[in-house]
Design a protein around this motif. Structure first.
Motif, PDB file in Angstrom:
ATOM      1  N   SER A 213      -4.212   5.067   7.547  1.00 21.16           N
ATOM      2  CA  SER A 213      -4.998   6.234   7.959  1.00 21.16           C
ATOM      3  C   SER A 213      -5.295   6.062   9.433  1.00 21.16           C
ATOM      4  CB  SER A 213      -6.301   6.328   7.160  1.00 21.16           C
ATOM      5  OG  SER A 213      -7.144   5.236   7.460  1.00 21.16           O
ATOM      6  N   GLY A 214      -5.846   7.115  10.048  1.00 23.61           N
ATOM      7  CA  GLY A 214      -6.197   7.007  11.455  1.00 23.61           C
ATOM      8  C   GLY A 214      -7.139   5.850  11.736  1.00 23.61           C
ATOM      9  N   PRO A 215      -8.294   5.781  11.059  1.00 31.31           N
ATOM     10  CA  PRO A 215      -9.218   4.663  11.299  1.00 31.31           C
ATOM     11  C   PRO A 215      -8.638   3.304  10.923  1.00 31.31           C
ATOM     12  CG  PRO A 215     -10.340   6.497  10.236  1.00 31.31           C
ATOM     13  CD  PRO A 215      -8.883   6.820  10.193  1.00 31.31           C
ATOM     14  N   GLY A 216      -7.675   3.277   9.992  1.00 31.77           N
ATOM     15  CA  GLY A 216      -7.061   2.010   9.595  1.00 31.77           C
ATOM     16  C   GLY A 216      -6.291   1.329  10.705  1.00 31.77           C
ATOM     17  N   PHE A 217      -6.025   2.057  11.786  1.00 31.02           N
ATOM     18  CA  PHE A 217      -5.292   1.475  12.917  1.00 31.02           C
ATOM     19  C   PHE A 217      -6.128   0.431  13.650  1.00 31.02           C
ATOM     20  CE2 PHE A 217      -2.656   2.297  16.923  1.00 31.02           C
ATOM     21  CZ  PHE A 217      -1.537   1.666  16.402  1.00 31.02           C
ATOM     22  N   ILE A 218      -7.456   0.531  13.543  1.00 27.09           N
ATOM     23  CA  ILE A 218      -8.318  -0.440  14.237  1.00 27.09           C
ATOM     24  C   ILE A 218      -8.159  -1.846  13.649  1.00 27.09           C
ATOM     25  CG2 ILE A 218     -10.695  -1.074  14.779  1.00 27.09           C
ATOM     26  CD1 ILE A 218     -11.345   1.897  14.940  1.00 27.09           C
ATOM     27  N   PRO A 219      -8.381  -2.057  12.331  1.00 27.45           N
ATOM     28  CA  PRO A 219      -8.194  -3.407  11.797  1.00 27.45           C
ATOM     29  C   PRO A 219      -6.753  -3.885  11.906  1.00 27.45           C
ATOM     30  CG  PRO A 219      -8.573  -1.838  10.018  1.00 27.45           C
ATOM     31  CD  PRO A 219      -8.897  -1.135  11.291  1.00 27.45           C
ATOM     32  N   ASP A 237     -10.197   4.538  17.178  1.00 29.84           N
ATOM     33  CA  ASP A 237      -8.846   4.751  16.647  1.00 29.84           C
ATOM     34  C   ASP A 237      -8.086   5.827  17.425  1.00 29.84           C
ATOM     35  OD1 ASP A 237     -10.958   6.237  15.035  1.00 29.84           O
ATOM     36  OD2 ASP A 237      -9.184   7.320  14.374  1.00 29.84           O
ATOM     37  N   LYS A 238      -8.766   6.860  17.897  1.00 29.84           N
ATOM     38  CA  LYS A 238      -8.075   7.910  18.649  1.00 29.84           C
ATOM     39  C   LYS A 238      -7.514   7.355  19.957  1.00 29.84           C
ATOM     40  CE  LYS A 238     -10.662  11.815  16.733  1.00 29.84           C
ATOM     41  NZ  LYS A 238     -11.344  11.005  15.692  1.00 29.84           N
ATOM     42  N   GLN A 239      -8.275   6.496  20.627  1.00 27.30           N
ATOM     43  CA  GLN A 239      -7.798   5.889  21.869  1.00 27.30           C
ATOM     44  C   GLN A 239      -6.615   4.957  21.604  1.00 27.30           C
ATOM     45  OE1 GLN A 239     -11.689   4.247  22.796  1.00 27.30           O
ATOM     46  NE2 GLN A 239     -11.913   5.613  24.566  1.00 27.30           N
ATOM     47  N   LEU A 240      -6.683   4.213  20.510  1.00 28.89           N
ATOM     48  CA  LEU A 240      -5.580   3.308  20.164  1.00 28.89           C
ATOM     49  C   LEU A 240      -4.309   4.085  19.846  1.00 28.89           C
ATOM     50  CD1 LEU A 240      -7.498   0.738  17.929  1.00 28.89           C
ATOM     51  CD2 LEU A 240      -6.533   0.303  20.196  1.00 28.89           C
ATOM     52  N   VAL A 281       6.444  13.709   3.689  1.00 28.76           N
ATOM     53  CA  VAL A 281       5.369  13.093   4.468  1.00 28.76           C
ATOM     54  C   VAL A 281       4.692  14.181   5.290  1.00 28.76           C
ATOM     55  CG1 VAL A 281       4.784  11.425   6.267  1.00 28.76           C
ATOM     56  CG2 VAL A 281       6.507  10.858   4.539  1.00 28.76           C
ATOM     57  N   ALA A 282       3.372  14.268   5.175  1.00 34.47           N
ATOM     58  CA  ALA A 282       2.597  15.294   5.873  1.00 34.47           C
ATOM     59  C   ALA A 282       1.391  14.626   6.512  1.00 34.47           C
ATOM     60  CB  ALA A 282       2.200  16.389   4.885  1.00 34.47           C
ATOM     61  N   GLY A 283       0.303  15.372   6.677  1.00 28.38           N
ATOM     62  CA  GLY A 283      -0.920  14.823   7.234  1.00 28.38           C
ATOM     63  C   GLY A 283      -0.934  14.878   8.753  1.00 28.38           C
ATOM     64  N   GLY A 284      -2.134  14.767   9.321  1.00 29.97           N
ATOM     65  CA  GLY A 284      -2.274  14.824  10.769  1.00 29.97           C
ATOM     66  C   GLY A 284      -1.485  13.752  11.487  1.00 29.97           C
ATOM     67  N   LEU A 285      -1.514  12.522  10.975  1.00 26.02           N
ATOM     68  CA  LEU A 285      -0.741  11.450  11.592  1.00 26.02           C
ATOM     69  C   LEU A 285       0.748  11.582  11.274  1.00 26.02           C
ATOM     70  CD1 LEU A 285      -2.902   8.221  11.262  1.00 26.02           C
ATOM     71  CD2 LEU A 285      -2.030   9.254  13.357  1.00 26.02           C
ATOM     72  N   GLY A 286       1.053  12.087  10.083  1.00 22.15           N
ATOM     73  CA  GLY A 286       2.458  12.333   9.774  1.00 22.15           C
ATOM     74  C   GLY A 286       3.075  13.272  10.780  1.00 22.15           C
ATOM     75  N   LYS A 287       2.311  14.273  11.181  1.00 24.37           N
ATOM     76  CA  LYS A 287       2.787  15.232  12.191  1.00 24.37           C
ATOM     77  C   LYS A 287       2.968  14.552  13.539  1.00 24.37           C
ATOM     78  CE  LYS A 287       1.498  19.737  14.146  1.00 24.37           C
ATOM     79  NZ  LYS A 287       0.475  20.819  14.093  1.00 24.37           N
ATOM     80  N   ARG A 288       2.013  13.720  13.944  1.00 26.02           N
ATOM     81  CA  ARG A 288       2.100  13.044  15.242  1.00 26.02           C
ATOM     82  C   ARG A 288       3.217  12.003  15.279  1.00 26.02           C
ATOM     83  NH1 ARG A 288      -3.505  11.032  17.562  1.00 26.02           N
ATOM     84  NH2 ARG A 288      -2.299  11.151  19.499  1.00 26.02           N
TER      85      ARG A 288
END
Length: 346
Positions: A213-219, A237-240, A281-288
């Motif tokens: 997930s987006g926040p999961g990128f931090i750990p 997470d957005k900056q990362l 595969v969809a979702g906001g990150l899937g799109k990015r």
């Protein structure tokens, strides 16, 4: 913008089956609203979407009435709402935002008929089932359209990790939402073992959504920094993700590669669990990540299912390239629902 509260007298059967509705997609970060035109079980048009940050409003009703001010006129009587939570029970608690939704109160609070409520990823699955094949570019696997028979699973990382199923049998389509993103995370290698241990020390039980997930990128990036000895910057997470997608920062670039691997493993697990004949595969990150995933290790991890690798290779995996699939899908679900209630002409 015209309201569709009433049909004009003297209209034909064809005209009365077309109407405006409100479609809404309420996620963990943003609430999106639009007016859609539907008829005969289909979405005929989708108006300009308006995105409102959840943090700026105390409730769904507050955001709704702000959208009504933007529209400049009374909103249509029928509405479909995709919510990022299980749509069960008398009180709905959003998974990643502070709003609480009481379905029985919505007609009074919003001045509409009882709305159609569905899980946010159930709405995305409705969009997958309804959009043209041209909106579903290939990610990996055989380059053929999604099958007309069998189960297609939709998976999407964003603020959370959404999942849903599209079941096609004998010319009929059934869409079913799920909360598979909250299944336990299954590590594939030593790195993911260490990542799981890190998160377990904080959360106890670790769901797939904690990482994919987006926040999961931090750990994930934190673990990479610890493994490599790289200096760690206290970024959100957005900056990362911005650094990762720009491609100049090695740590976040490696983190994005790791993220794609974990997403591939999860997508393959869900496909295997459903004996899926297609995956989207969809979702906001899937799109990015649409330009990143095909060249990543996603496909390798997707098929890495031991004795079932040959079966996994035969599954077409596609992405959805549609501007607002949640809004379109919620509208499509309501169009089907209202069409099913419309009596046949004598």
């Amino acid at each position: 913008m015209q309201s569709a509260r009433q049909n004009q007298p003297g209209t034909t059967k064809q005209e009365t089956t077309e109407q405006d509705i409100v479609t809404a997609d309420i996620g963990g970060t943003n609430a999106r609203f639009a007016i859609a035109r539907i008829g005969n079980g289909k979405v005929l048009s989708l108006g300009e979407p308006h995105t409102l940050p959840v943090a700026d409003y105390d409730s769904l009703a507050d955001a709704w009435h702000h959208f009504e001010k933007i529209a400049g006129c009374p909103l249509p009587n029928h509405a479909a709402m995709a919510l990022a939570c299980p749509v069960q029970g008398d009180v709905l608690t959003m998974a990643n935002n502070p709003w609480t939704v009481i379905p029985a109160d919505l007609p009074r609070e919003l001045n509409i008929s009882p709305p159609l409520l569905l899980n946010d990823f159930e709405a995305v699955a409705h969009a997958v089932a309804a959009v043209d094949h041209s909106h579903l570019p290939l990610l990996c696997g055989p380059d053929r359209p999604l099958p007309e028979e069998g189960t297609i699973v939709a998976i999407g990382p964003g603020t959370g990790l959404g999942t849903a199923s599209i079941i096609r049998r004998d010319g009929r389509t059934l869409v079913s939402g799920s909360e598979a993103g909250h299944m336990g995370f299954s590590p594939f290698d030593d790195f993911e073992d260490r990542l799981l241990d890190r998160l377990r020390s904080v959360h106890g039980r670790v769901s797939a959504e904690r990482i994919i997930s987006g926040p999961g990128f931090i750990p994930l990036c934190t673990q990479l920094a610890e493994d490599t000895g790289d200096s760690w910057r206290d970024l959100n997470d957005k900056q990362l993700w911005t650094l990762a997608l720009e491609g100049h920062d090695k740590l976040t670039r490696d983190g994005m590669a790791r993220f794609c691997l974990a997403l591939g493993s999860f997508a393959g697990d869900i496909a295997l669990a459903h004996c899926a004949t297609g995956v989207v595969v969809a979702g906001g990150l899937g799109k990015r990540l649409m330009e990143v995933l095909p060249a990543s290790g996603f496909a390798k991890r997707f098929i890495a299912k031991g004795r079932f690798e040959d079966m996994m290779r035969r599954i077409p995996v596609r992405m959805i390239r549609y501007p607002e699939p949640g809004l379109f899908g919620a509208a499509s679900a309501l169009a089907l629902h209202l069409a099913a209630r419309t009596p046949e002409a004598p």
